[in-house]
Every structure is written in structure tokens, then in C-alpha cells.
Write an enzyme that holds these catalytic residues in place. Structure first.
Site, PDB file in Angstrom:
ATOM      1  N   HIS A   1     -29.542  -5.729 -13.198  1.00  0.00           N
ATOM      2  CA  HIS A   1     -29.669  -4.371 -12.682  1.00  0.00           C
ATOM      3  C   HIS A   1     -28.972  -4.228 -11.333  1.00  0.00           C
ATOM      4  O   HIS A   1     -28.448  -3.160 -11.008  1.00  0.00           O
ATOM      5  CB  HIS A   1     -31.151  -4.002 -12.562  1.00  0.00           C
ATOM      6  CG  HIS A   1     -31.778  -3.703 -13.884  1.00  0.00           C
ATOM      7  ND1 HIS A   1     -33.121  -3.828 -14.132  1.00  0.00           N
ATOM      8  CD2 HIS A   1     -31.226  -3.280 -15.049  1.00  0.00           C
ATOM      9  CE1 HIS A   1     -33.379  -3.483 -15.385  1.00  0.00           C
ATOM     10  NE2 HIS A   1     -32.252  -3.155 -15.951  1.00  0.00           N
TER      11      HIS A   1
ATOM     12  N   CYS B   1     -18.210   7.064 -27.775  1.00  0.00           N
ATOM     13  CA  CYS B   1     -18.983   7.059 -26.532  1.00  0.00           C
ATOM     14  C   CYS B   1     -19.391   5.663 -26.098  1.00  0.00           C
ATOM     15  O   CYS B   1     -20.185   5.504 -25.180  1.00  0.00           O
ATOM     16  CB  CYS B   1     -20.219   7.956 -26.668  1.00  0.00           C
ATOM     17  SG  CYS B   1     -21.323   7.492 -28.013  1.00  0.00           S
TER      18      CYS B   1
ATOM     19  N   ARG C   1     -24.551  -9.597 -27.780  1.00  0.00           N
ATOM     20  CA  ARG C   1     -23.735  -9.689 -26.569  1.00  0.00           C
ATOM     21  C   ARG C   1     -24.522 -10.215 -25.381  1.00  0.00           C
ATOM     22  O   ARG C   1     -23.932 -10.566 -24.352  1.00  0.00           O
ATOM     23  CB  ARG C   1     -23.112  -8.331 -26.228  1.00  0.00           C
ATOM     24  CG  ARG C   1     -24.079  -7.227 -25.853  1.00  0.00           C
ATOM     25  CD  ARG C   1     -23.310  -5.925 -25.638  1.00  0.00           C
ATOM     26  NE  ARG C   1     -24.121  -4.830 -25.161  1.00  0.00           N
ATOM     27  CZ  ARG C   1     -24.809  -4.011 -25.962  1.00  0.00           C
ATOM     28  NH1 ARG C   1     -24.781  -4.190 -27.270  1.00  0.00           N
ATOM     29  NH2 ARG C   1     -25.519  -3.014 -25.457  1.00  0.00           N
TER      30      ARG C   1
ATOM     31  N   ARG D   1     -27.805  10.749 -22.879  1.00  0.00           N
ATOM     32  CA  ARG D   1     -28.760   9.717 -23.300  1.00  0.00           C
ATOM     33  C   ARG D   1     -30.169  10.197 -22.969  1.00  0.00           C
ATOM     34  O   ARG D   1     -30.701   9.915 -21.895  1.00  0.00           O
ATOM     35  CB  ARG D   1     -28.460   8.410 -22.574  1.00  0.00           C
ATOM     36  CG  ARG D   1     -27.072   7.815 -22.836  1.00  0.00           C
ATOM     37  CD  ARG D   1     -26.960   6.486 -22.071  1.00  0.00           C
ATOM     38  NE  ARG D   1     -25.721   5.797 -22.304  1.00  0.00           N
ATOM     39  CZ  ARG D   1     -24.715   5.742 -21.440  1.00  0.00           C
ATOM     40  NH1 ARG D   1     -24.798   6.394 -20.282  1.00  0.00           N
ATOM     41  NH2 ARG D   1     -23.621   5.061 -21.712  1.00  0.00           N
TER      42      ARG D   1
ATOM     43  N   ASP E   1     -23.014  -1.017 -30.173  1.00  0.00           N
ATOM     44  CA  ASP E   1     -23.789  -1.537 -31.298  1.00  0.00           C
ATOM     45  C   ASP E   1     -22.901  -1.854 -32.494  1.00  0.00           C
ATOM     46  O   ASP E   1     -23.133  -2.830 -33.208  1.00  0.00           O
ATOM     47  CB  ASP E   1     -24.875  -0.551 -31.706  1.00  0.00           C
ATOM     48  CG  ASP E   1     -26.164  -0.740 -30.907  1.00  0.00           C
ATOM     49  OD1 ASP E   1     -26.392  -1.849 -30.403  1.00  0.00           O
ATOM     50  OD2 ASP E   1     -26.938   0.221 -30.779  1.00  0.00           O
TER      51      ASP E   1
ATOM     52  N   GLU F   1     -22.742   3.584 -35.631  1.00  0.00           N
ATOM     53  CA  GLU F   1     -23.070   2.334 -34.946  1.00  0.00           C
ATOM     54  C   GLU F   1     -23.296   1.190 -35.915  1.00  0.00           C
ATOM     55  O   GLU F   1     -23.335   0.025 -35.506  1.00  0.00           O
ATOM     56  CB  GLU F   1     -24.347   2.517 -34.113  1.00  0.00           C
ATOM     57  CG  GLU F   1     -24.302   3.661 -33.127  1.00  0.00           C
ATOM     58  CD  GLU F   1     -25.670   3.983 -32.569  1.00  0.00           C
ATOM     59  OE1 GLU F   1     -25.965   3.504 -31.460  1.00  0.00           O
ATOM     60  OE2 GLU F   1     -26.437   4.695 -33.245  1.00  0.00           O
TER      61      GLU F   1
END
Length: 593
Positions: free
Chosen positions: A200, A513, A476, A307, A466, A442
Site C-alpha cells: 500500500h 480498463c 500475479r 470501481r 483478471d 475477464e
């Protein structure tokens, strides 16, 4: 003292030169607990007094985090503020804070030791999981634990306020709550001993525009306060005490970078047009309504991905229809007629909602998530669709469903939408009756059946993040297989090509996206494949417009044909790099990240 090279992981681009500031926050060493103290007396009044200390510390901690969340929303947007909101939720997690109170009651431990012990246990558990993402979440646990300990010892503060810029921060690690407080005008870069690309702290550094190198190891301990540092966030390198010619070289590169950034700001204000005059639609990914206005300022043609899950993740309970409506309405109004594509709640995988009490799963990315939750708990999906439809009366709103794996899921979701539309009509509520409805691509099964889907949906939006991991069966976040995760894998490219072709065959359009849409190296390939809309982080719009302005659509079509015949990701990257090098774009290292 001699010159020193310290390699690390460059996670936030930029070249910076400044004096080092060694950051040593005042906090207990969580990994080693706190200094031994006598157990508290076993009588009820002593136990209650210690519990009251801990509860007061929790309340103070919550107050601090609420202020930081508000600051983060202003500085980096709703999505990144969700990082700190996640820490706030930890204090209500039954597997975390209540266990601290239990240790006080059952083992008569003083509050600081109870906090340190529970934090130590959780950190050790997360770091023992063979998964980089989970290991890096341990940093969030340490952060909240250190904050609790600091609140238990009033008057102790860190030293961020003492920094006089410009400076490059040097630390063992930086907590997300530290990072979000950094002023980019004062702290122009930082280097840490630990950390990774998905931490983060790294995400916040990129959002704030602070150059950063993390995971540089114990060489960081060789840096002294006041040392001159060159920080190269592109190469992942810190040069300590550079020689004069070397420092001048990097100062020149830093000036060139600043000039380039100014030119990109000029590009951001222009439409995205290729060298042959083809208009390209570049939209922004946003995590909240507040980011829509910023996207307009940075030159977005619309919002390609709202989102909505961050609206849910930043709440303590499920947001109702009115709260959701206000957020979607604000985004629609902020875009001033530009398109806003709202994705229905994409919860699950690595995005949890404690108040939904989702089941723990062995493989959540292949489990109960996104549209699967919406179709199972239809009241949640209906509420969200009512809010989206109502917002469509205030702008150009579109909606798309995530994680669609087959036509039956699409038809069921579309049927629910149709029912909600009928309900609103009966209630006399205004909405756009011609609102476009699409799906995320996806899952490989959806890409393979794109021709069938194209007859029923209004548009596709390819989510490469995805799609890649499902196509090559590589997580990943798993360090052992992450090298297999590559959106230039030929199988992925053929799926993308097939989706675009299927939509065009029936007069529909396809957007993208995922991360691939924001990679300038992929731009000539996507242009050649006929992608209709790119949706990327707003900060990358200027760079992408610059890249597209140098490309000829017909040349890119020929390039795409050649690339579809290649058999490895490495061959694809080489072909793209050679194509761009022939156009004089080899000197811009940021273009290839």
C-alpha cells in the site's frame, strides 16, 4: 565516505536529488513485543482500568485514522483512501482487537503488551503465507498496531513534522498512514529497506507522485543523515554520495523530466489524436465520485471504469440506495455530459466486506465474487441498479457487469435490470431508457464466446488484470509464478483480438480498463487491433496522448498482424520496442513502464 550504489525495486517513477533524512518513528518494535512489565492485579477494578486504557487508545486511533482518511481523499482520491479505511476496519475485526481485550482479561497482561502480542501473532501468520500480497498486508497490521501503542503512550509522535525539504526520506519501512502524510513539495522521494510493488505504501507513492525505491535491503543502513542521494525510481537505484559529474548528469535528467512532465500536461488538455488524424477515446478509471472532477481536469474523455466497490469498502455498513445514488449522480454531473461507465459491485477475491460475512475460501479469485454475489443476493444488485438508473437522468451513464462467465449469467443480470427499470417506470422515476449495458471480459470463456455475447450486449470492456491470470493460470501475487503473468502472452492477445473483432462485426464497441490500457508500450498494438476506448489512471492520460500522437493507424494495423503471428511474450515486447525505436522514441524510459 565513499560513494555507494544501492539497488532496489523502483515502484514510483522519477529521478530526484536531495539530502537524506533518516526517519525513525517513535514506536515499539512490534516484532519483539514491548519491554516486560509486571502482570496487572487480578481484581476486577485493575482489569477494567487496563481495558479502559485500551478502549481510549482505540477511540483515539479511530479519530486519527478518520482525519487521515479525509486527507487522503483530498490528496489521492477515494480509491487510495480505501487503504486507510481498511486499517480502520481492522479495529472492528473479531480476529484482531477483541483478542487484545481477551489477553488483558484472561492473562492479566497490561494493554501495551496485549497489543504487541496480538499484532506479532497476526504479522507472523501473514508473513508465513507464501504470497507477496499477504506478506505486504502485514505492514498494515504493524501500522495499526504501532498507532495503538502510540495512543497508549500520549505525547509520543513520529518525526515527519520536523522534515525540512526538499529531502529524500530513508526508512526501514513506511506505513501507509505515514506515506499519505508526506508533502511531495518537501519529501520528493523515499527509499526503504523493505517493501514490495503491491504494498500500500508503493501504491500511495505512485498516487502522490513521489519517486520511490523499496526493498533495497540492508544497504539502506549505510546512508547517513544529510548525505546527498540520487534516487532513480525508473531504474530502482539509489546512489549515495555521488561524484560531482555524476550528480550533474542526474540533475540534467531531473530537469529534462520536469520539462517532459510540463509537456505532458499540455498533451492532457488536447484530444487524443493519432499522427494520421484518428480520434481515440481515452477515459479514466476512478474509485469514487470525487475523482471524476480530477479526471476532467486531466483531459479524460469520460470514465471507463467507476470501481463502485470502494464506496462499499469505505463504509461500515452496506450503503443504501440514496447514498449510492448521490455518489453516482455526483460523478455523472462532474463529467459534464461525458460518458460514465459504472461497474456493479466487484467484491470478493482480495476485496472483502466484513459486514457481508462472505465465506472464507481456498481460492477466492475463482470463487464467490462480483456478479456471482449479485445474482445470489439479488437485493444488493437491485439496490445498486436502482441507484445507477436514477443517476442516468443526470448525465451519460452506462453500466457493466463484472466476472461474467457465460450467457446465462448475463441474461439473468439483464433480466434483473429490466425488472428494476419497470419498477422505476411504475414509480414515475426518471432514468435513461436507452442506457447502454455491457459486460467485463475477464474470463476466457466469455472471450471465446464473444461472438454470441456481441449480439446481446451493448459493449465490452476488457479487464486484462483478471483475464491474464485466468488465461495463463498464474496468480500475479505469487512470487513463484508471477513471471508467467504477462498481458503480451500470445494467448491473451488472440483473446483480445477476438473480442474486438466480434464486437465490430455487429457494430458494437470494445474498451479496455485493465493495466494494459495504461502501458504506452502496448499503445501501437491496441491501436492496430482496433480497440475503441482506453481507460487508464488519470495521471497517465498525458503520456498516452503523447504516444498516440506519434502513431499511424495503418502502420499499427500492419504491426498487429505481425505480432499475432509471434509465439512468446518476449518476442512481442521486442517487436513493439523495435517499432517504437524506429520512430525515435527510444530515449524515453518512462514509456516502457
Amino acid at each position: 565516505m565513499k560513494r555507494l550504489h544501492i539497488p532496489g525495486l523502483g515502484v514510483s517513477e522519477g529521478i530526484r536529488i536531495a539530502k537524506a533524512y533518516i526517519y525513525k518513528p517513535v514506536q515499539a518494535v512490534i516484532g519483539e513485543g514491548v519491554p516486560p512489565e509486571d502482570c496487572i492485579p487480578g481484581n476486577p477494578s485493575a482489569v477494567e482500568a487496563e481495558l479502559q486504557k485500551l478502549r481510549k487508545a482505540k477511540a483515539d486511533c479511530v479519530e486519527q485514522l478518520e482525519k487521515l482518511i479525509g486527507k487522503a481523499k483530498e490528496a489521492v482520491g477515494e480509491e487510495q483512501a480505501g487503504i486507510l479505511a481498511g486499517q480502520r476496519k481492522l479495529l472492528d475485526d473479531p480476529a484482531f482487537y477483541p483478542k487484545m481485550e481477551a489477553r488483558i482479561r484472561e492473562q492479566l497482561e497490561p494493554a501495551p503488551r496485549a497489543v504487541a502480542e496480538i499484532v506479532r501473532q497476526v504479522v507472523n501468520m501473514l508473513e508465513g503465507i507464501n504470497n507477496d500480497y499477504m506478506k505486504e498486508r502485514a505492514a498494515d497490521i504493524r501500522d495499526i498496531g504501532s498507532r495503538l501503542l502510540a495512543c497508549l503512550s500520549p505525547g509520543q509522535t513520529g518525526s515527519l513534522a520536523e522534515i525540512e525539504g526538499p529531502a529524500i526520506l530513508v526508512a526501514d519501512d513506511l506505513a501507509p498512514s505515514d506515506t499519505v502524510q508526506l508533502d511531495p513539495a518537501i519529501v520528493i522521494g523515499f527509499i526503504t529497506r523493505t517493501g514490495g510493488a503491491t504494498s500500500h505504501t508503493a501504491i500511495l507513492a505512485r498516487s502522490l507522485g513521489i519517486a520511490a525505491v523499496v526493498g533495497a535491503g540492508y544497504g539502506v543502513g549505510e546512508i547517513k543523515d544529510g548525505d546527498t542521494l540520487v534516487l532513480d525510481g525508473v531504474a530502482g537505484l539509489c546512489i549515495v554520495r555521488p561524484e560531482v559529474p555524476e550528480a550533474e548528469h542526474y540533475r540534467l535528467r531531473m530537469r529534462q523530466e520536469l520539462e517532459r512532465n510540463r509537456s505532458l500536461e499540455e498533451y492532457a488538455a488536447r484530444p487524443a489524436v493519432t499522427a494520421d488524424g484518428t480520434r481515440v477515446e481515452l477515459a479514466a478509471n476512478i474509485g469514487g465520485a470525487a475523482e471524476a472532477e480530477a479526471a476532467v481536469r486531466q483531459g479524460a474523455d469520460g470514465v471507463g471504469l467507476f470501481r463502485t466497490e470502494f464506496l462499499f469498502m469505505n463504509a461500515q455498513a452496506m450503503p443504501g440506495e440514496e447514498e449510492q445514488f448521490r455518489a453516482y449522480q455526483e460523478a455523472a454531473r462532474s463529467m459534464e455530459g461525458r460518458s460514465v461507465i459504472i461497474r456493479t459491485m466487484d467484491i470478493g477475491g482480495d476485496k472483502e466486506l466484513p459486514y457481508l460475512q462472505l465465506p472464507k475460501e481456498m481460492n477466492p479469485f475463482l470463487g464467490y465474487r462480483a456478479i456471482r454475489i449479485g445474482l445470489d443476493r439479488q437485493e444488493l444488485l437491485r439496490t445498486q441498479l436502482r441507484a445507477v438508473l436514477r443517476a442516468s437522468a443526470f448525465g451519460t451513464v452506462k453500466v457493466m457487469f463484472p466476472m461474467i462467465s457465460g450467457l446465462q449469467e448475463w441474461r439473468q443480470a439483464k433480466a434483473i435490470l429490466t425488472e428494476v427499470q419497470a419498477e422505476l417506470s411504475l414509480d414515475g422515476v426518471s432514468y435513461d431508457k436507452n442506457m447502454e449495458v455491457g459486460i467485463m471480459v475477464e474470463i476466457p470463456s466469455t472471450a471465446v464466446l464473444a461472438g454470441m455475447f456481441a449480439n446481446e450486449v451493448d459493449f465490452f470492456s476488457i479487464g486484462t488484470n483478471d483475464l491474464v491470470q485466468y488465461t495463463v493460470a498464474a496468480d500475479r501475487m505469487n512470487e513463484h509464478v508471477a513471471h508467467l503473468y504477462d498481458y503480451f502472452h500470445p494467448a491473451v492477445l488472440h483473446l483480445i483480438h477476438g473480442v474486438i473483432e466480434a464486437s465490430h462485426a455487429v457494430g458494437k464497441w470494445t474498451g479496455m480498463c485493465g493495466s494494459m490500457a495504461g502501458d504506452p508500450l502496448a499503445a501501437p498494438l491496441l491501436l492496430g487491433l482496433g480497440l475503441d476506448e482506453w481507460s487508464l489512471e488519470a495521471s497517465r492520460l498525458g503520456g498516452m496522448k503523447e504516444r498516440l500522437a506519434s502513431l499511424d493507424r495503418q502502420e499499427c494495423r500492419e504491426l498487429a498482424k505481425r505480432i499475432l503471428c509471434l509465439d512468446t511474450p518476449q518476442a512481442v515486447r521486442q517487436a513493439l520496442e523495435e517499432f517504437l525505436n524506429t520512430r525515435g522514441q527510444r530515449d524515453n524510459p518512462l514509456s516502457f513502464r
